[in-house]
Design an enzyme around this catalytic site. Sequence first.
Site, short mmCIF file in Angstrom:
data_model
loop_
_atom_site.label_atom_id
_atom_site.label_comp_id
_atom_site.label_asym_id
_atom_site.label_seq_id
_atom_site.Cartn_x
_atom_site.Cartn_y
_atom_site.Cartn_z
N PHE A 166 3.99 5.76 2.09
CA PHE A 166 5.10 6.30 1.30
C PHE A 166 4.75 7.63 0.63
CE2 PHE A 166 5.73 1.58 0.75
CZ PHE A 166 6.82 1.49 1.60
N SER A 167 3.47 7.83 0.36
CA SER A 167 3.04 8.96 -0.46
C SER A 167 3.30 10.29 0.22
CB SER A 167 1.54 8.84 -0.75
OG SER A 167 1.11 9.95 -1.49
N PRO A 221 0.84 -1.20 0.00
CA PRO A 221 0.00 0.00 0.00
C PRO A 221 0.88 1.26 0.00
CG PRO A 221 -0.78 -1.58 1.62
CD PRO A 221 0.53 -2.10 1.11
N CYS A 222 0.46 2.26 -0.75
CA CYS A 222 1.31 3.44 -0.94
C CYS A 222 1.07 4.53 0.10
CB CYS A 222 1.14 4.01 -2.33
SG CYS A 222 -0.51 4.65 -2.66
N LYS A 223 0.04 4.40 0.92
CA LYS A 223 -0.33 5.49 1.81
C LYS A 223 0.82 5.94 2.71
CE LYS A 223 -4.19 7.25 4.25
NZ LYS A 223 -5.58 7.41 3.94
#
Length: 192
Positions: A19-20, A15-17
Amino acid sequence: GLHSGLVDVMIGGPPCKGFSTMGNRDEDDIRNILYFNAISYVHHLTPQVVLFENSVGLKSMQNGSVLENIVRELEVVTDPGYSVEWDVFDAADFGVPQNRKRVFLCAVRDDMEFTAGDVLSLSIDEPERCLQDVVDVEDRFDSQTSPANEGRQLRQDTALRGIDEPSYTIKADVPNSLLDSDDLPVDSITDI
């Protein structure tokens, strides 16, 4: 019941949350280390090609050490080994009417006749598309005057630009963006 030889291509990404850089980036988000699980499957299944995708914020997480660690973990897979490369691509370069930069990391088994660099050396031949290419634009849906844009004239955090440009990255939590407006009839969205 899966074993080596049954999977040719493995595609995914954590999931990118966490890292974003578009949201509340959280270096301690437990989901940020889920790539270890995926890499354990690479060790077990030895697919021919592995493709990971994530937000461009992955590049700078912990001064780049997270991305470096993913590359290193894939490079230590042996018997067979893997060539590993990564690059950043923008969806707008591939005909999507939205600027959305993503990191793509590719690992290709050493016994293949191509490398990760070959996979990522894409030739971009799609013309840039804009919102009006996929939305049936009428005067009332002009990005300058749309109710979806009232009081927020073309600010990046609203995911709106002029209708003659690709949109900014559309965030899932942006209410009333032009493409999610109650004022925009669903049947005005054209096939891409």
